[in-house]
Structures are given as structure tokens and as C-alpha cells.
Scaffold this active site. Structure first.
Site, PDB file in Angstrom:
ATOM      1  N   THR C  94       0.865  -1.182   0.000  1.00 48.37           N
ATOM      2  CA  THR C  94       0.000   0.000   0.000  1.00 48.37           C
ATOM      3  C   THR C  94       0.899   1.229   0.000  1.00 48.37           C
ATOM      4  OG1 THR C  94      -1.760  -1.138   1.179  1.00 48.37           O
ATOM      5  CG2 THR C  94      -1.765   1.269   1.286  1.00 48.37           C
ATOM      6  N   LYS C 170      -6.940   1.065  -3.668  1.00 47.13           N
ATOM      7  CA  LYS C 170      -6.604   0.525  -2.343  1.00 47.13           C
ATOM      8  C   LYS C 170      -6.728   1.616  -1.268  1.00 47.13           C
ATOM      9  CE  LYS C 170      -4.635  -1.889   1.009  1.00 47.13           C
ATOM     10  NZ  LYS C 170      -5.284  -2.972   1.712  1.00 47.13           N
ATOM     11  N   LYS C 239      -1.620   8.062   8.255  1.00 48.07           N
ATOM     12  CA  LYS C 239      -0.789   7.950   7.060  1.00 48.07           C
ATOM     13  C   LYS C 239      -1.638   7.637   5.820  1.00 48.07           C
ATOM     14  CE  LYS C 239       1.068   4.381   5.582  1.00 48.07           C
ATOM     15  NZ  LYS C 239       1.695   3.099   5.234  1.00 48.07           N
TER      16      LYS C 239
END
Lengths: 291, 291, 291, 291
Positions: C94, C170, C239
Site C-alpha cells: 500500500t 486501495k 498515514k
């Protein structure tokens, strides 16, 4: 005092000229040399490279953005590489807190001192030595360069011994201006939809509760929907809001108004308005109101 | 001119006294009669009921909120029931747009005229006849009552022939003040977390970009975290933001800043701060920043 | 197929094992070699450096974050430097859209192909070959590596011929999960303040309108205020929200919910909650409600 | 049990029919009598007035909104005036918390009992006796009417002894659905601007993390931009969000997501979309992204 000066744009030209008028010896550099020649006629010594402007104990920079400041300061033959040990770099550009921290460290590693001194004021104020100087850095260095601040501004505010704090204060000023713009946009959309004339409405506001120039200047632009030519482009507005949000994130400070402003600027850019004045974000409040 | 005056609080006492000074004949009513007696010593005729203050062609009201205005105007033996046909009701209270519309209709049904004339200014300005009058209503009625406005204020702004528009302008003023408070709270949280002294920071702002009294007044309170005693309680701040949002909803205008402010006021009240000054909503920006 | 595999964490170990089970020849590298030895016992060839895992035509990476992927891919003796011309790098981490774009360009410059294939699923799904693979890249390359996807997942979704688009999908998934968390936090604060038991309330939701596992999993954590140990730490939540906002900014897309989530995570971190499960942002909705 | 039933719309018709099927004696009233006749053919006794449906110990109502419920319950010859002392009113309409409180008090003053029992489920579920009943009220009253809940629903959740709490839970459900819609709108705008097909994207979401029907139903509408005919009109969506915000304000609970949703609905209505399906608020996220 002998001073190097780098960056002779609309702001820097006036600032450097005032250093000369105050009796300082100025060695000046600019990427396009025509500006250097103009200043030389007022008594400055021309520098043909950045390094040439770094032979004295003090060098001041006034540049467009982070990229320019980073390049001039940290690049090959840049200020850090060229300034003598013990020298002081006064940085007056509006830059990010993160870059201010990196420059502070880089100068310290080279035995030099970094002082942040961004200013409030437009080019006319720079030319008239009427700037407000927001200064931060080591107290001894601030004492040393006080004559520089006195030459360019009408008043100096020392905010911290950490240089980045001055940049943060500068960024917060633009953040506050953007909130004025957005709040006027929402209020005007509201009263306009009730049939009140926006120009008259701004007249009421600035005659009563909101006499600050920011309200008069932006209120007029917004009421008249006059967004071209841009006094300050929306792309630059987004940049400064982003810098404020990034600084806030480093300091772990939520800024809900900053988040809202960022979304407004993105919406304006996504709809082709990046070159308009930043007060054009107010068209968005009007649009969702069906105006 | 013969004028009835209802509501002798901090604002109304000064306004009614200035009507007397300007040579008008004033018949005054107040719920607690002590205020009436005080004004009688300045030449007013005391009224013992609302109806007693409605025998002339003009009656002016200056009351606390929607409930008070609704009761005095629409209640049994209220203004609508008591004012002669052809009479004019000047309403200077800060009330909702919805109530302004209902009162406009009720007076019209009774062959009377409703004029909205909320004011900007604090009690000292009311006493000094320095208010700003935001007026809206039928042009003929506004012409008729112009001497009233001249007696109480320094300037009159006519914004619409629809009375409710003046109430909307008034509400928008408090909305804008609340945005000033919130923006200062976020900016101060940001610089304070970087070690900048909040009081010095406010000094910078008000010396440079933000010279309006609103920034000086609220900046000082926020920087010093001085929220007691309340100049204007948070519960009243929530009320005015709610009125602005309700008016905006009737006009189908989204106000994202208004939504954010409403959430701030609710959070303050939920944590026991309803009696604090409305600028205490800024403690929330500090709290989420970990200050 | 001969496949290099880099990154044997909780996810990567299961994925690489499933490649072996499907009959592929796997050369495996991990920063800490113990994980490599464990996989070698299942038939993998150990690699002692990144470069050692890049001798075949396909290398797959499953690493923690942008820094790790950047280092392994672009660093000295990294994948770009080591993979044969014509080789394909399947990146399942990711990562940011910006890094995906840089890696795509770097591989193209080296005559290699970059395929993005982030996955939905937790370690148990990785071990059971039940992942969902979100794939994007050049069609020929996707055809080539289809056996890899078949070995690790239960289904593959091809979303674009631009690799970065898969990373965006994602990131959007985690963004949506975070909105579920925040919405549950607000709803639970609301009903809890009215005296409704939060655990019963979540039972109602998941029995009726919201049967998705996300609501059951997070609803239970939030209702029980059970945020330790973290299944996914708040710092990681911030994040991912930041990566979604950055990608949105590059694409000039305002995400008001993303902005609100970012402020929530910052508030949680500022108050010492960075190590808690990311669903702990819901404590903020409770706190402002005075709970 | 003998039960009066008032309100034979899409939901009420099915509910009343299931009461008959369960063996209860139902006396039914509806404003337009055709619906009463249809139910009479299934065995109900027709009532020609509200009062006629209030002769038994239990009366259930299923009406459109606050106005209808207030009129039927508190109006002249309404339920409070007509129901015998000791009788119980089961209110299944989606109404405001404020009205629920007023009705609770009014029935108590009349020696009657008010039970709130809003339901989750659409008309098909009502017809199939598959509703979920959210019940709140005095325990003895809930015991008494348990056979009614058993006849119309598949499961009953008792949430509080305060009736209004059940209405709050119901409103929170629509609030959560609206957050699902908004979050899908933002996520789809993001990936669509990167070239990902929205329909495929929704397929990914509902195949992986978001298997709940809400995501499938609304994801499909949003991806296909299919907002007519409205399954649930935007005007009704705004109404329910407003009711949730009003309830939250009474409980002093900030709901930032609710505020954002309210602004979205207002923007949709201001631009002529009030009659579209409430999922059309997602067009706003697309519009500000320049799609």
C-alpha cells in the site's frame, strides 16, 4: 554594514534599495541580471553569481518559494557553500516550516547562523520601508541584523529563537486572510439570495464591525465578482494553505478551517479557476446556493 | 413625532433617551417598571401596559429575543391588537427571519406596517446615538420613520423593501464575528504550539493585517484565555448561529462555516461552557491540539 | 513460473507460501533472514540480497510503506538496478500514488514493467489464498502475471492500464473504512447520550441495515471502547488518510470527509493516542459531546 | 388483541394486514378511505374517523411525518382525546425526538401510555412481517404490546424506557445511510477522475470490504448516476438529517458528519435536485472535482 542581497523581485528590489538608502553597502544578485543593473544605479555592487553575494558577514534572501530558496541556499555554489563561517543568512521569503528547519540545520552544520525574517506588506510598503518584519532566530544574530530590519521596515516583531516560528506566523497570516475571504463569500451568498445588494452589504460591514483593510479589499472584489487580473492567484492561495496545513500536521494541530479552505481551493482549480484571484473561492459558496 | 417605545434594557434605554433628546414625544413601556420611571424623569410618558404604548402612529420595540418579541407583538393586548390601523411598528430586536416574516404578515393583515431596523453597536453606542441602523421595509414607511433612525444612530443603511432582509443582515454580522473568533482560535493554537506567545501574536496581527476592532477585542480575550465574565454568552452565540443557519436553510444556502461554528458551540456547551464568553469556543481548537 | 519475492511480513509470508503451493519457483528475500529460513523449509530458495531475488523475469514485493518500497526498488543494488530488461515488478504494498508513478517511470526507463497489485484482506486471508487483488498495468504484463494473482487471491479486479490507479483504489478502501468508523462514532455518541446502550445499538445496526463486516468489527470496538492492542494503529490510519488526500490533491479532487478524518487523527495523536487502534478517533466525538 | 390502526400507506397496509393474519381484531382508519376498504376485505373493521379507531386498549399509528402524527394524536377528536384511560398508543412513524417527548407527556397527562416503535425495513419487509422493530417505553406497556411487534416484525429491539430514544435510533439509521452515500460519492469522484470505471469500482467494494446491502444499493445508483425516479427523495433526506441534527442539538451532541450532509442536501435543493433520489447529493462531490 556589508550585506549581500539575493532576489530582486517586486518585494526584494524595494527592500535592497532601502538598505542602500540607510547607508549599508549592498552586493546584489538576481537570476535575471536586468534587476541587478537597476539596483547598481542606486549604488549597489553587482554580483554575477549567488556565491559572489556571499562574501560579507550577512546575506539576505527574498525569493518566490521553497524551490527557489532551497536551490539558492543548498545548491552547489549556494549560500551554505559560499558564506564565511560565522556568517548570517536572513531569509525573508514565505517558505515552509519544514524547509526553514532544514536550512537552520544546514547553516548550523556549516558554522553559520540562519535567521528567519518574513515580512507583512505589499510591494508599495517594501518600497516605502514600511514593512512589518516577523523575526526569529538566535538572539545574538537578531541583535546583529537589527539595522537591516530597521532599514526595511516600520516595526520588527521578534517571535522566537527558533527561526521556523517566524515562517509559521507568516503562514498563519495568509491563513487568516483566506478565512476572511471564505466568510465573506458565505455571508454574501446568504444576503444576496435574500435580495440584498452585495456591494451595499460590504459597505455596511466595512462601515461598522469590520473596518480592517482586508474586509474592504476582498469584500469589494467578492461583491463585484472581480477576480481578474489576480492580485494573488488561487494557485498561490492553495500553496500557502497547504503550507499552513503541513506545518500544522508537523505540530499535530488540527485546523478545520484550513481543511475547508483547502477543499475550496481544490474545487476552484478543478473547475478551471487556478489563475483567478484567490478570492474567487467565494464563487463556490454562491454556486452551491444556486446563485 | 409621537412614539411608543417598548423594551428599556441596556440598549433600549439609550435609544429611547435619544428620541427624547431629539424632541420626540415618547410613551415608554418596560416589563419591570423601574426602567420606565427612570426614563420618565427624562421626559417620557410612562405606559403601564403594552397597549398603552400603542396609541400613537409609531411604536418601536427593542427586546431580548424571538419569544419576547412574539409575545409583545402577537399576544393578547399586544401591538397588533392595539396599534391603530395605518400605524407602524419599528422592530429593532435581533430576531429570526422566520419571525420577521410572520410579524410582517400579521401587521399587514391588521392594516398596519412592519419595519425592521436592527442595529449594530453596543450599549455605549446606543447611549451616544452612534448606532448603525440596518433598515428594511416599505419605502413610504421608511421615509416616515427616518427621524427615528436619525435620532438613535449615526447612519442608516436601507437594505430591502422586505423587512426580514434587515434581520438577515444583522444575523450575518454575528456570524462573521464568530468566524473571526474561530479563525483566531485555530491560528493561535497553531503558533502557540510552536512556542510563540499568544499575546504577542495578537499584537502582530492587529498591528498589521487585522486592525479591525473585532480582532483586537477577541484576540485579546482569546490570547489571555479570559472568558469570564462573558461579554456575550456562548449560549447566545449558539442562538445567533442557529438563527443564521435557519435563515440560510429557508433560503436554501449552505453555510459550511456556520455548520462548523454550530458544532463548536455545542461542544462548548456540552462541556459546561455555556455561560462563558462566546470566544471560549477557541478552547476547543486548543484542546484537540493537545494544548 | 520463477518468481522473486521480497518482504516476508505477516502478509508476504502467506502470499509467498501460496506461490510455492501453486507450483511456482520462489526465490525469497527479507530484511530479517529468519523469515527467509522459514519459507525455505517450504521449498523457497533463499536470497541474501534484494539483487539475488531479481534474477527471474518476475519479482513481487510486499513491504511496509513508501520508504521501504522506494529503498528496495530505487536504491543501490535495488530492483530497478538488478532486474533483467523485460522483467516485471509486481508491487503489492500500500503505497502513495506519487511513488507508484515514479516507480512506473523508473522501470520503464530501465526497459522493465511495473505492475501494481495491492490487495484487500488481512493476514489470515493472505495465508488462505483468499485475498482480493486490485491490479493495474500494461495488459500484456497483467496477462503474464495472472498465475501469480491466481495463486494468492480468490479474485482479481483489473482497474486500469495505469498502475497508480490500483494504489488509488486501495487507498480509497481505507478511506471508506475510516468514514465508517467516524460515522459510527458520531451515531454512538448521539444515542449513548440519550441512554441507549452502545453495544445493543451496534447489535441493532449490524442485524438490520449494516451487515458488512466493517460495521460489526469496528462497531464492537467502538461500543466497548476497546482500542488496545491496536489492530491498525492510529498513526497508520493518519498515514493512509494523508496518502488519500495527497492523491486527491494531485487529481484536484476535494474530499471533505477526508479532511474531517485527517483532523480527527491529528487530534487523537495530539492527545497521546497514536498507538491506539485507529477506531479510537471515535473518542473525539464522545469527548465533544461531554461523554 | 383488539387494535386500532391508523395510517394505511405503503408500510401501514402491510403491517395492519399482518396483525389480522396473526389473529388480532383490527379497526382501521386512513385519511383516504379506499385503503380502508381494501383492508376490510382482509377482515378489518372500517373506522370512519380517528376517534372510531380509538375504542380499544391499543392503537397503532404509521404516518408520514411530524405534522400528520401531531394532527392525528393531539388534534380535536384525536387519539389523546379519544383513547380510553389506560390505553396505549404505539407510534411507528419516523418522527422527531421533540415530538416524541411531547406525545409522551400528553398521553401521560391523559392517563394513557405512549410507546415508540419505529421500524427498519421497506414496504416489502412490512408486507412479509420481516420488519425490525425498535421499541422504547414503559416496560409494562412493552410487555402488553409484544404480540403486536411479533406480528409485524422478525425481531424487536428494546432500547430504552424513554420512548423518544427509539425515534433517535431510527433517525441515526438514516443518518448512517446518508454517510454511506456521501462517502461513496467522494470515493467514486476520486477514482473516476483517475480513469477507473465507477461501476467496476462499486463491484470491487461490494465484493470485498463492503458487502452490506446499503453499499450495493446506493453504490449502483451513484456509479450509474441513476437518480430518477427517487426511491427516497432528497427533500426527505434533508428532513431526516435535520431531525437528527435537532435531536443532537437538544442532547448537546456535535455531529460534524451531519453538518456536512445538511450542507450537501441544501446545495442539491438549491440547484433544483430536491425531487431526485437522496443519493444524488453525490453529484456535488463530482461537480467540485470538475467531473
Amino acid at each position: 554594514m556589508h550585506i549581500g542581497f539575493i532576489g530582486l523581485g517586486n518585494m526584494g528590489s524595494g527592500m535592497a534599495a532601502n538598505l542602500l538608502k540607510a547607508g549599508h553597502a549592498v552586493t546584489a544578485y538576481n537570476r535575471s541580471p536586468a534587476k541587478v543593473d537597476a539596483l547598481a544605479q542606486q549604488g549597489a555592487t553587482p554580483a554575477r553569481t549567488v556565491a559572489d553575494a556571499c562574501h560579507d558577514e550577512v546575506v539576505q534572501t527574498m525569493l518566490a518559494d521553497d524551490d527557489a530558496v532551497e536551490h539558492v541556499t543548498l545548491g552547489p555554489d549556494g549560500i551554505v557553500a559560499s558564506l564565511p563561517a560565522g556568517g548570517t543568512h536572513i531569509s525573508s521569503s514565505t517558505i515552509s516550516v519544514a524547509l526553514a528547519r532544514r536550512l537552520t540545520a544546514a547553516h548550523a552544520d556549516a558554522g553559520q547562523t540562519y535567521v528567519a525574517a518574513p515580512v507583512f506588506g505589499r510591494p508599495a510598503a517594501a518600497a516605502a520601508a514600511k514593512l512589518f518584519v516577523i523575526a526569529a532566530g538566535a538572539p545574538a544574530a537578531l541583535d546583529l541584523v537589527e539595522p537591516v530590519f530597521d532599514a526595511i521596515g516600520q516595526r520588527t516583531f521578534v517571535v522566537s529563537d527558533q527561526p521556523y516560528a517566524a515562517n509559521l506566523v507568516k503562514l498563519s497570516g495568509n491563513f487568516l486572510l483566506a478565512t476572511v475571504i471564505e466568510s465573506l463569500g458565505e455571508a454574501i451568498a446568504l444576503v444576496e439570495k435574500a435580495g440584498v445588494d452585495p456591494v451595499s452589504y460590504v459597505d455596511i460591514l466595512t462601515s461598522t464591525l469590520f473596518s480592517a483593510p482586508a474586509y474592504a479589499t476582498y469584500g469589494d472584489l467578492i461583491a463585484r465578482k472581480s477576480f481578474e487580473p489576480a492580485g494573488f492567484a488561487a494557485t498561490l492561495g492553495l500553496k500557502d494553505v497547504r503550507l499552513a496545513l503541513q506545518a500544522a500536521e508537523e505540530l499535530t494541530v488540527p485546523l478545520p478551517l484550513g481543511s475547508l479552505l483547502r477543499d475550496r481551493f481544490l474545487a476552484l482549480l478543478a473547475n478551471g479557476g487556478g489563475a483567478l484571484d484567490w478570492s474567487a473561492i467565494t464563487t463556490l459558496a454562491g454556486r452551491v446556493a444556486g446563485l
